[in-house]
Design an enzyme around this catalytic site. Structure first.
Site, PDB file in Angstrom:
ATOM      1  N   PRO A 136       0.827  -1.222   0.000  1.00 61.46           N
ATOM      2  CA  PRO A 136       0.000   0.000   0.000  1.00 61.46           C
ATOM      3  C   PRO A 136       0.857   1.267   0.000  1.00 61.46           C
ATOM      4  O   PRO A 136       0.372   2.334  -0.356  1.00 61.46           O
ATOM      5  CB  PRO A 136      -0.812  -0.102   1.298  1.00 61.46           C
ATOM      6  CG  PRO A 136      -0.716  -1.525   1.726  1.00 61.46           C
ATOM      7  CD  PRO A 136       0.575  -2.054   1.183  1.00 61.46           C
ATOM      8  N   GLU A 153       0.261  -6.861   8.559  1.00 63.16           N
ATOM      9  CA  GLU A 153       0.446  -5.412   8.662  1.00 63.16           C
ATOM     10  C   GLU A 153       1.567  -4.918   7.760  1.00 63.16           C
ATOM     11  O   GLU A 153       1.657  -3.735   7.462  1.00 63.16           O
ATOM     12  CB  GLU A 153       0.717  -5.000  10.110  1.00 63.16           C
ATOM     13  CG  GLU A 153      -0.539  -4.991  10.957  1.00 63.16           C
ATOM     14  CD  GLU A 153      -1.659  -4.117  10.371  1.00 63.16           C
ATOM     15  OE1 GLU A 153      -2.689  -4.685   9.982  1.00 63.16           O
ATOM     16  OE2 GLU A 153      -1.478  -2.895  10.289  1.00 63.16           O
ATOM     17  N   ARG A 196       0.600  -9.064 -20.248  1.00 59.81           N
ATOM     18  CA  ARG A 196      -0.165  -8.893 -21.495  1.00 59.81           C
ATOM     19  C   ARG A 196       0.530  -7.962 -22.488  1.00 59.81           C
ATOM     20  O   ARG A 196       0.210  -7.968 -23.667  1.00 59.81           O
ATOM     21  CB  ARG A 196      -1.601  -8.423 -21.221  1.00 59.81           C
ATOM     22  CG  ARG A 196      -1.724  -6.994 -20.755  1.00 59.81           C
ATOM     23  CD  ARG A 196      -3.183  -6.602 -20.567  1.00 59.81           C
ATOM     24  NE  ARG A 196      -3.898  -6.423 -21.831  1.00 59.81           N
ATOM     25  CZ  ARG A 196      -3.749  -5.355 -22.630  1.00 59.81           C
ATOM     26  NH1 ARG A 196      -2.909  -4.401 -22.315  1.00 59.81           N
ATOM     27  NH2 ARG A 196      -4.447  -5.262 -23.750  1.00 59.81           N
ATOM     28  N   ASP A 254      -4.739  -0.220 -27.170  1.00 57.12           N
ATOM     29  CA  ASP A 254      -4.871   0.031 -25.740  1.00 57.12           C
ATOM     30  C   ASP A 254      -3.731   0.900 -25.236  1.00 57.12           C
ATOM     31  O   ASP A 254      -3.934   1.762 -24.390  1.00 57.12           O
ATOM     32  CB  ASP A 254      -4.879  -1.284 -24.947  1.00 57.12           C
ATOM     33  CG  ASP A 254      -6.244  -1.971 -25.015  1.00 57.12           C
ATOM     34  OD1 ASP A 254      -7.229  -1.301 -25.367  1.00 57.12           O
ATOM     35  OD2 ASP A 254      -6.299  -3.166 -24.716  1.00 57.12           O
TER      36      ASP A 254
END
Ligand code: 9D3
Length: 246
Positions: free
Chosen positions: A89, A116, A154, A169
């Site tokens: 995160p 955590e 990809r 894309d």
């Protein structure tokens, strides 16, 4: 490209990567993806991967030793990795540009965190890139690792059959897509836009271009901050749409 994913939930990661376009690319040996169970790199009887945080506080922290052993074993087997990516995160947000950068590498190690966090010495000594997949809280790094591997793999040449769709894309990474329709031409009183049935390819392309820009302006104006990179025809349409919108 060779990717090694280190996780305490190897079955979850393996099963997701077995399916679809990525699974087929592995079968065709265009890419080599190996999922490794972090517990295999423990040395104690209980196969311990986590411990309480020094300084106190909630939750558990991934211990350094198994991760150091895992990364050392992988690099001994494969050679030095071009990047050791920790899903975290605290990382930089994944973007198309970032995925494209990793897709040019030969050997990647991806570590999926849990609990955590991960002992900071792993980050200092082993990790080259900390990557997040966005500003929302998940229960672990496995889904982020899958998102990362999918977005990167990809873009490796030969993984996606239709090269044009990958190229479009990439180009369109700064613009949303136009609406899509298939048969029937009328469904529950709703007709497909007539231009799409006209067979007039230049008109169809014009309509799609306009719809892409209209949607982007309406839903994701932030993406158009790079409008300087649009081709002149797109910029002209965008200016016209902006005038209409006021
Ligand atoms: C209270 C501090 N939290 C950090 C924001 C603790 C915490 C929450 C969730 C620690 C780890 C996790 C599990 N998430 C990931 O490992 C993760 C993640 C995410 O939750 N969102 C977006 N990208 C990522 S990449 C890894």
């Amino acid at each position: 490209m060779q990717v090694d994913v280190v996780t305490i939930f190897p079955d979850m990661v393996r099963h997701a990567l077995d399916e679809g376009i990525i699974g087929r690319a592995v079968d065709r040996e265009v890419v080599d993806i190996t999922v490794r169970d972090l517990r295999e790199y423990t040395t104690d009887r209980h196969r311990t991967v986590d411990d309480v945080p020094f300084g106190g506080g909630p939750g558990m922290v991934l211990k350094p030793e198994p991760l150091f052993r895992a990364v050392a074993a992988i690099q001994a087997e494969r050679g030095a990795a071009d990047a050791v990516v920790l899903m975290s995160p605290q990382g930089r947000a994944l973007s198309h540009a970032e995925a494209a950068r990793f897709s040019g590498m030969q050997r990647l190690i991806v570590i999926s965190g849990r609990y955590e966090g991960v002992d900071e010495r792993v980050v200092e000594a082993l990790v080259t890139d900390e990557i997040s997949i966005g500003d929302y809280v998940l229960t672990g790094g496995e889904l982020p690792a899958l998102v990362f591997v999918d977005a990167v793999v990809r873009l490796v040449p030969g993984v996606v059959g239709d090269r044009q769709s990958v190229a479009e894309d990439s180009f369109a990474a700064g613009v949303l897509d136009h609406p899509h329709y298939t048969r029937p031409a009328e469904f529950e009183g709703r007709a497909v836009p007539a231009v799409l049935l006209s067979g007039h390819h230049a008109e169809i392309e014009k309509w799609r271009r306009r719809e892409r820009l209209r949607r982007t302006l309406e839903r994701r104006p932030d993406l158009l901050e790079r409008a300087g990179e649009l081709e002149p025809a797109d910029r002209a349409v965008l200016d016209e749409l902006r005038k209409q919108q006021g």
